[in-house]
Structures are given as structure tokens and as C-alpha cells.
Scaffold this motif. Structure first.
Motif, PDB file in Angstrom:
ATOM      1  N   ASN A   2       0.811  -1.181   0.000  1.00  0.00           N
ATOM      2  CA  ASN A   2       0.000   0.000   0.000  1.00  0.00           C
ATOM      3  C   ASN A   2       0.864   1.258   0.000  1.00  0.00           C
ATOM      4  OD1 ASN A   2      -2.274   1.435  -0.006  1.00  0.00           O
ATOM      5  ND2 ASN A   2      -2.942   0.895   2.052  1.00  0.00           N
ATOM      6  N   GLU A   3       1.902   1.242   0.816  1.00  0.00           N
ATOM      7  CA  GLU A   3       2.810   2.371   0.863  1.00  0.00           C
ATOM      8  C   GLU A   3       3.596   2.515  -0.422  1.00  0.00           C
ATOM      9  OE1 GLU A   3       5.673   3.337   4.037  1.00  0.00           O
ATOM     10  OE2 GLU A   3       4.016   2.639   5.281  1.00  0.00           O
ATOM     11  N   VAL A   4       4.002   1.426  -0.975  1.00  0.00           N
ATOM     12  CA  VAL A   4       4.738   1.456  -2.248  1.00  0.00           C
ATOM     13  C   VAL A   4       3.832   2.008  -3.341  1.00  0.00           C
ATOM     14  CG1 VAL A   4       5.864   0.026  -3.986  1.00  0.00           C
ATOM     15  CG2 VAL A   4       6.245  -0.445  -1.592  1.00  0.00           C
ATOM     16  N   GLY A   5       2.562   1.635  -3.313  1.00  0.00           N
ATOM     17  CA  GLY A   5       1.600   2.146  -4.295  1.00  0.00           C
ATOM     18  C   GLY A   5       1.418   3.647  -4.157  1.00  0.00           C
ATOM     19  N   LYS A   6       1.371   4.132  -2.887  1.00  0.00           N
ATOM     20  CA  LYS A   6       1.226   5.568  -2.678  1.00  0.00           C
ATOM     21  C   LYS A   6       2.463   6.322  -3.170  1.00  0.00           C
ATOM     22  CE  LYS A   6      -1.906   5.363   1.239  1.00  0.00           C
ATOM     23  NZ  LYS A   6      -2.089   5.659   2.645  1.00  0.00           N
ATOM     24  N   ILE A   7       3.629   5.795  -2.926  1.00  0.00           N
ATOM     25  CA  ILE A   7       4.878   6.424  -3.386  1.00  0.00           C
ATOM     26  C   ILE A   7       4.911   6.431  -4.913  1.00  0.00           C
ATOM     27  CG2 ILE A   7       7.379   6.201  -3.452  1.00  0.00           C
ATOM     28  CD1 ILE A   7       7.249   5.112  -0.608  1.00  0.00           C
ATOM     29  N   PHE A   8       4.456   5.304  -5.502  1.00  0.00           N
ATOM     30  CA  PHE A   8       4.435   5.200  -6.960  1.00  0.00           C
ATOM     31  C   PHE A   8       3.471   6.233  -7.550  1.00  0.00           C
ATOM     32  CE2 PHE A   8       2.831   3.268 -10.917  1.00  0.00           C
ATOM     33  CZ  PHE A   8       4.014   3.232 -11.633  1.00  0.00           C
ATOM     34  N   GLU A   9       2.296   6.384  -6.954  1.00  0.00           N
ATOM     35  CA  GLU A   9       1.307   7.363  -7.434  1.00  0.00           C
ATOM     36  C   GLU A   9       1.825   8.785  -7.263  1.00  0.00           C
ATOM     37  OE1 GLU A   9      -2.685   6.999  -5.937  1.00  0.00           O
ATOM     38  OE2 GLU A   9      -2.664   4.836  -6.266  1.00  0.00           O
ATOM     39  N   ALA A  10       2.486   9.060  -6.142  1.00  0.00           N
ATOM     40  CA  ALA A  10       3.044  10.390  -5.893  1.00  0.00           C
ATOM     41  C   ALA A  10       4.133  10.700  -6.911  1.00  0.00           C
ATOM     42  CB  ALA A  10       3.576  10.485  -4.480  1.00  0.00           C
ATOM     43  N   SER A  11       4.978   9.716  -7.180  1.00  0.00           N
ATOM     44  CA  SER A  11       6.044   9.942  -8.163  1.00  0.00           C
ATOM     45  C   SER A  11       5.454  10.129  -9.557  1.00  0.00           C
ATOM     46  CB  SER A  11       7.061   8.802  -8.136  1.00  0.00           C
ATOM     47  OG  SER A  11       6.454   7.597  -8.558  1.00  0.00           O
ATOM     48  N   GLN A  12       4.370   9.423  -9.845  1.00  0.00           N
ATOM     49  CA  GLN A  12       3.703   9.620 -11.142  1.00  0.00           C
ATOM     50  C   GLN A  12       3.134  11.028 -11.248  1.00  0.00           C
ATOM     51  OE1 GLN A  12       0.736   6.504 -11.558  1.00  0.00           O
ATOM     52  NE2 GLN A  12       1.848   5.660 -13.325  1.00  0.00           N
ATOM     53  N   ILE A  14       4.161  13.718  -9.628  1.00  0.00           N
ATOM     54  CA  ILE A  14       5.291  14.654  -9.717  1.00  0.00           C
ATOM     55  C   ILE A  14       5.864  14.637 -11.141  1.00  0.00           C
ATOM     56  CG2 ILE A  14       7.640  15.121  -8.910  1.00  0.00           C
ATOM     57  CD1 ILE A  14       6.722  14.163  -6.141  1.00  0.00           C
ATOM     58  N   THR A  15       6.015  13.452 -11.674  1.00  0.00           N
ATOM     59  CA  THR A  15       6.528  13.319 -13.034  1.00  0.00           C
ATOM     60  C   THR A  15       5.571  13.957 -14.030  1.00  0.00           C
ATOM     61  OG1 THR A  15       7.570  11.224 -12.395  1.00  0.00           O
ATOM     62  CG2 THR A  15       7.400  11.685 -14.730  1.00  0.00           C
ATOM     63  N   SER A  16       4.294  13.792 -13.831  1.00  0.00           N
ATOM     64  CA  SER A  16       3.285  14.385 -14.702  1.00  0.00           C
ATOM     65  C   SER A  16       3.352  15.909 -14.641  1.00  0.00           C
ATOM     66  CB  SER A  16       1.902  13.889 -14.298  1.00  0.00           C
ATOM     67  OG  SER A  16       0.907  14.503 -15.075  1.00  0.00           O
ATOM     68  N   VAL A  17       3.501  16.457 -13.432  1.00  0.00           N
ATOM     69  CA  VAL A  17       3.613  17.916 -13.278  1.00  0.00           C
ATOM     70  C   VAL A  17       4.862  18.419 -13.995  1.00  0.00           C
ATOM     71  CG1 VAL A  17       4.023  19.752 -11.601  1.00  0.00           C
ATOM     72  CG2 VAL A  17       2.267  18.039 -11.169  1.00  0.00           C
ATOM     73  N   PHE A  18       6.007  17.761 -13.794  1.00  0.00           N
ATOM     74  CA  PHE A  18       7.243  18.165 -14.475  1.00  0.00           C
ATOM     75  C   PHE A  18       7.101  18.057 -15.987  1.00  0.00           C
ATOM     76  CE2 PHE A  18       9.783  17.116 -10.472  1.00  0.00           C
ATOM     77  CZ  PHE A  18       9.999  18.443 -10.174  1.00  0.00           C
ATOM     78  N   SER A  19       6.418  17.016 -16.433  1.00  0.00           N
ATOM     79  CA  SER A  19       6.202  16.829 -17.867  1.00  0.00           C
ATOM     80  C   SER A  19       5.348  17.957 -18.438  1.00  0.00           C
ATOM     81  CB  SER A  19       5.538  15.480 -18.115  1.00  0.00           C
ATOM     82  OG  SER A  19       5.178  15.343 -19.471  1.00  0.00           O
ATOM     83  N   ASN A  20       4.280  18.297 -17.716  1.00  0.00           N
ATOM     84  CA  ASN A  20       3.420  19.396 -18.168  1.00  0.00           C
ATOM     85  C   ASN A  20       4.177  20.729 -18.188  1.00  0.00           C
ATOM     86  OD1 ASN A  20       1.219  17.714 -18.551  1.00  0.00           O
ATOM     87  ND2 ASN A  20       0.387  18.087 -16.497  1.00  0.00           N
TER      88      ASN A  20
END
Length: 115
Positions: A2-12, A14-20
Motif C-alpha cells: 500500500n505504501e509502495v503504491g502511494k509512493i508510486f502514485e506520488a512519483s507519477q 510529480i513526473t506528470s507535473v514536471f512533464s506538463n
């Protein structure tokens, strides 16, 4: 997990914001580059026109300073020589003799002079 999933979603996210942000910055940079290109093209065109104008001014200056005085000098010389020839011809006509034209003058010019 569950924690790994939350970290993965947060990194996604963040990556999406940087990409935009990177996409927006890229579009802005492309627009700036196009504007700069158009400005540079206009600048080069103006410089070319200025060079043409400067060359025209130089040609006119040369024409005014060297060619026109020579034309005036030739005109004065030609006019005075032509008057002298005409006066001599008139004197010769009065005395019954016509001054012969030089052989290098064409027949058309001789006919014109006779008229």
C-alpha cells in the motif's frame, strides 16, 4: 504494498507535473524562437536594403563628381568646335568653297550637316 503504491502514485503525479511544465516551457521557447527568427529575417532584409541604397548613393556620387564634369567639358569643347566649323563652313560657302568634312565622319552625318 500500500505504501509502495502511494509512493508510486506520488512519483507519477510529480513526473506528470514536471512533464506538463516542460511541455509548456517547450512551447513557449518554440514561440520565442519563431519570433526571433522573424525579427532576424527582417533585420537582414533591412540591412540588405540599406546596402543597396548606400551603393546607389556611391554610384550617384561618382557620377556627379567625375562623369558629369567630364560631360560638361566635352559638351563645351564640342559646342565651341562645332561653332568654329560652322563659322568656317559659312565663310567657305560665302567664298564659294565648302570645307570638306573629315573622312571619319559618316555620310549620314555629312548629309545632316549640309541640311
Amino acid at each position: 504494498m500500500n505504501e509502495v503504491g502511494k509512493i508510486f502514485e506520488a512519483s507519477q503525479q510529480i513526473t506528470s507535473v514536471f512533464s506538463n511544465v516542460a511541455t509548456i516551457m517547450g512551447v513557449i521557447l518554440i514561440v520565442i524562437a519563431v519570433i526571433e527568427f522573424k525579427n532576424n529575417r527582417k533585420k537582414v532584409f533591412r540591412e540588405g536594403e540599406q546596402l543597396l541604397v548606400q551603393n546607389s548613393i556611391n554610384v550617384l556620387k561618382t557620377f556627379n563628381e567625375s562623369i558629369l564634369p567630364q560631360i560638361e567639358e566635352v559638351k563645351k569643347t564640342y559646342t565651341s568646335n562645332f561653332k568654329l566649323i560652322r563659322k568656317t563652313n559659312e565663310n567657305k560657302i560665302d567664298s564659294g568653297q565648302r570645307l570638306e568634312m573629315s573622312p571619319n565622319i559618316s555620310k549620314n552625318q555629312q548629309t545632316l550637316e549640309k541640311r
